[in-house]
Scaffold this motif. Structure first.
Motif, PDB file in Angstrom:
ATOM      1  N   LEU A  73       0.854  -0.938   0.015  1.00 11.89           N
ATOM      2  CA  LEU A  73      -0.022  -0.010   0.052  1.00 11.89           C
ATOM      3  C   LEU A  73       0.947   1.453   0.020  1.00 11.89           C
ATOM      4  O   LEU A  73       1.758   1.307   0.550  1.00 11.89           O
ATOM      5  CB  LEU A  73      -0.969  -0.008   1.260  1.00 11.89           C
ATOM      6  CG  LEU A  73      -1.988   1.200   1.599  1.00 11.89           C
ATOM      7  CD1 LEU A  73      -2.831   1.088   0.294  1.00 11.89           C
ATOM      8  CD2 LEU A  73      -2.828   1.226   2.773  1.00 11.89           C
ATOM      9  N   SER A  74       0.807   2.124  -0.911  1.00 10.36           N
ATOM     10  CA  SER A  74       1.565   3.236  -1.025  1.00 10.36           C
ATOM     11  C   SER A  74       0.589   4.399  -1.407  1.00 10.36           C
ATOM     12  O   SER A  74      -0.511   4.154  -1.650  1.00 10.36           O
ATOM     13  CB  SER A  74       2.665   3.178  -1.751  1.00 10.36           C
ATOM     14  OG  SER A  74       2.298   2.960  -3.174  1.00 10.36           O
ATOM     15  N   GLY A  90      -4.355   1.006   6.263  1.00 14.72           N
ATOM     16  CA  GLY A  90      -3.767   1.968   5.685  1.00 14.72           C
ATOM     17  C   GLY A  90      -3.842   3.555   6.610  1.00 14.72           C
ATOM     18  O   GLY A  90      -3.209   4.066   6.317  1.00 14.72           O
ATOM     19  N   ILE A 125      -0.909  -1.367  -4.313  1.00 18.61           N
ATOM     20  CA  ILE A 125      -2.108  -0.420  -4.239  1.00 18.61           C
ATOM     21  C   ILE A 125      -1.715   0.961  -3.968  1.00 18.61           C
ATOM     22  O   ILE A 125      -0.782   1.223  -3.163  1.00 18.61           O
ATOM     23  CB  ILE A 125      -3.100  -0.792  -3.207  1.00 18.61           C
ATOM     24  CG1 ILE A 125      -3.652  -2.260  -3.506  1.00 18.61           C
ATOM     25  CG2 ILE A 125      -4.324   0.210  -3.098  1.00 18.61           C
ATOM     26  CD1 ILE A 125      -4.524  -2.802  -2.092  1.00 18.61           C
ATOM     27  N   PRO A 175       1.437   3.635   5.080  1.00 22.05           N
ATOM     28  CA  PRO A 175       2.061   2.993   3.776  1.00 22.05           C
ATOM     29  C   PRO A 175       2.622   1.593   4.255  1.00 22.05           C
ATOM     30  O   PRO A 175       3.276   1.670   5.416  1.00 22.05           O
ATOM     31  CB  PRO A 175       2.721   3.611   2.818  1.00 22.05           C
ATOM     32  CG  PRO A 175       3.193   4.773   3.788  1.00 22.05           C
ATOM     33  CD  PRO A 175       2.260   4.783   4.969  1.00 22.05           C
ATOM     34  N   ILE A 194      -8.398  -2.234   3.338  1.00 27.09           N
ATOM     35  CA  ILE A 194      -6.907  -2.168   3.092  1.00 27.09           C
ATOM     36  C   ILE A 194      -6.637  -0.633   3.419  1.00 27.09           C
ATOM     37  O   ILE A 194      -5.668  -0.316   4.125  1.00 27.09           O
ATOM     38  CB  ILE A 194      -6.547  -2.800   1.843  1.00 27.09           C
ATOM     39  CG1 ILE A 194      -6.747  -4.275   1.864  1.00 27.09           C
ATOM     40  CG2 ILE A 194      -4.791  -2.317   1.629  1.00 27.09           C
ATOM     41  CD1 ILE A 194      -6.445  -4.852   0.625  1.00 27.09           C
ATOM     42  N   VAL A 195      -7.274   0.047   2.599  1.00 32.15           N
ATOM     43  CA  VAL A 195      -6.951   1.612   2.675  1.00 32.15           C
ATOM     44  C   VAL A 195      -7.281   2.169   4.158  1.00 32.15           C
ATOM     45  O   VAL A 195      -6.494   2.956   4.523  1.00 32.15           O
ATOM     46  CB  VAL A 195      -7.786   2.358   1.660  1.00 32.15           C
ATOM     47  CG1 VAL A 195      -7.419   3.897   1.725  1.00 32.15           C
ATOM     48  CG2 VAL A 195      -7.003   1.779   0.339  1.00 32.15           C
TER      49      VAL A 195
END
Lengths: 92, 442
Positions: B244-245, B270, B320, B251, B265-266
């Motif tokens: 995740l970035s 995240g 992502i 991240p 996820i976000v």
């Protein structure tokens, strides 16, 4: 009943945009916007085999390969599935 | 695809990180001794015959984690059916700039991956294992070299190992490029056939396998065919390592069950978008898998192939990237198109010229100077003329990036076309961006 079909392939790493193939066999080949061979059918009818092999011989880089396959006639012909360019090369 | 169809594709899914490959809370390197203490090289994993191993992996439902998600057992059977001698190539290149999962696994649990490679070698009776990575990946190389020394010191009998490195470059990670490099050539893809599984390293049948895929193998060998299916989506069982970035608070690389909602996820993992801003767009599978608009997140798009396909993207490398609404989205898309042009292997004329042509039009879309006929031509290229015409998937990745960008950034394109841009900074936040011109070098 099984049918013979002609399967043509172009190796894009060898094609140098000579363009003979599209002039000689527009049933199979067109040229894209940068002059490179654009094969717009996956298979050709058996009657075009000798022309296809001639096109392969004409290609100066040997980018074209031709093989004959036997396919089940009940299967949908794949010759019309690929996208086709709108302009016939001879019309340009 | 209609919104209703997309909504039907979503299901409630348990949330949370699920640790199977990664060890929770452990970020340092695991030694061979520590790996054995965790169950590494347990005899039950090695009791299978080669054919039983192949059947086991096939029954487990494991699919490749390198981008194509090809059923792993079927791949193993395919290579094993070819004449001996055979080779295993561990693809540790991870050339996708937005992905860090493979290097994370190799830095933390190199022995999990190596045991997987050794089991794969046993399953296909391979006498050589090539470890393939970029020359710039010095830490990963050190971790692997130490792991090999540990194995030798411990008296573990293995096939011959060889490390092969490639110079930097996006296409170097493609399977046939890896094989070509291992054969002493450039790290550039070759036309297929023949495929690596038929003729690869040293002209021998070669099993090219991603690091994360191999990481699952020892666990399946030890725990049995049903183990993978205990978590995740039925059509892609097990966990996924996702990177995740972008503009998120946390991240990093996370391990999640496949099928988890992207939103989880976000937001949960995240920590949401920095400053609580809204999302403008996302990449989900890395650079080559397509742009996704923000409604996908709201409407419950999940990290598994069917859901993502319904949204017009694919799982790819599970990388992502979140683009927030306070930067110019079209600038991100335009930079990505320039990336595809710059990274072409330049072996296929259509790729060399086609990727450049698309990048040039996107640069003009950004400046608001693209003509309607150029825009039409761009659609034709991305949808009809370019797909499937390269020797590798690079041109397809570029075409997907273009097609999805035209949809996802349609509003921004309209604003830029009116002149004066969208009023937002054209900062590029995509990983791997090192500055540079969106316009082609003259």
């Amino acid at each position: 009943m099984p049918q013979r079909k002609v399967r043509v392939r172009v190796d894009p790493t060898r094609c140098t945009a000579f363009g003979f193939c599209a002039e000689f066999l527009p049933e199979a080949f067109a040229l894209d916007d940068w002059g490179y061979a654009w094969l717009h059918v996956k298979e050709l009818p058996a009657e075009l085999e000798s022309l296809a092999r001639e096109a392969a011989r004409l290609c100066p880089t040997g980018a074209i390969s031709v093989e004959t396959v036997t396919v089940d006639a009940e299967r949908e012909p794949t010759g019309t599935e690929r996208s086709a360019p709108n302009v016939h090369p001879r019309q340009r | 695809m209609a919104v209703e169809q997309r909504q039907r594709a979503t299901l409630h899914h348990p949330v949370g990180e699920t640790h199977r490959l990664l060890i929770p809370g452990v970020t340092r390197r695991e030694s061979l001794m520590e790996y054995r203490a965790q169950g590494g090289y347990a005899p039950e994993g090695w009791a299978w015959s080669p054919e039983e191993l192949r059947d086991l992996i096939a029954a487990s439902g494991l699919r490749g984690r390198g981008g194509a998600a090809f059923p792993t057992g079927r791949k193993w059977h395919g290579v094993a059916a070819q004449p001996a001698p055979r080779v295993v190539l561990v693809n540790a290149a991870e050339s996708e700039p937005a992905s860090a999962k493979d290097r994370t696994l190799l830095l933390r649990r190199p022995h999990l991956v190596l045991e997987g490679a050794l089991l794969a070698a046993r399953a296909i009776d391979a006498r050589e294992i090539v470890l393939y990575l970029h020359a710039t990946a010095t830490e990963v190389r050190a971790s692997l070299e130490l792991a090999l020394r540990e194995l030798r010191a411990d008296g573990v009998q293995t096939p011959h190992f060889r490390i092969v490195t490639a110079p930097p470059g996006y296409v170097a990670g493609e399977s046939s490029a890896a094989v070509r490099r291992a054969n002493g050539g450039p790290a550039k893809p070759t036309f297929k056939p023949p495929r690596p599984s038929e003729r690869g390293v040293g002209k021998r049948p070669t099993l090219v396998q991603n690091v994360e895929t191999l990481g699952n193998v020892p666990l399946i060998a030890r725990h049995g065919a049903n183990w993978l299916r205990e978590v995740g989506a039925p059509n892609l069982p097990g966990t996924l390592l996702v990177t995740l970035s972008g503009a998120v608070n946390r991240p990093g690389v996370y391990e999640v069950p496949s099928g988890v909602p992207l939103r989880h996820i976000v937001e949960e993992l995240g920590g949401g978008v920095i400053g609580g801003a809204s999302i403008q767009a996302m990449l989900v599978g890395g650079y080559f898998a397509g742009w996704l608009g923000p409604d996908a997140l709201e409407l419950g798009a999940r990290l598994e192939p069917e859901s993502l396909r319904a949204w017009g993207v694919s799982l790819g490398a599970g990388a992502i990237v979140v683009v927030p609404n306070w930067i110019c989205g079209l600038a991100q898309a335009a930079w990505l198109m320039r990336f595809f042009a710059d990274e072409s292997a330049q072996q296929c004329g259509t790729c060399l010229y086609g990727t450049r042509a698309m990048a040039d039009v996107f640069a003009r879309l950004l400046r608001g100077t693209a003509s309607p006929s150029e825009r039409d031509r761009l659609h034709l290229w991305a949808e009809r003329m370019l797909p499937g015409r390269g020797a590798c998937g690079h041109l397809d990745g570029a075409a997907i990036a273009a097609r999805t960008a035209l949809e996802v950034f349609a509003d921004d394109i309209r604003r830029h076309a009116l002149g004066g841009g969208c009023g937002r900074p054209e900062t590029v936040i995509l990983p791997g961006y090192e500055g540079g011109d969106l316009d082609a070098a003259a």
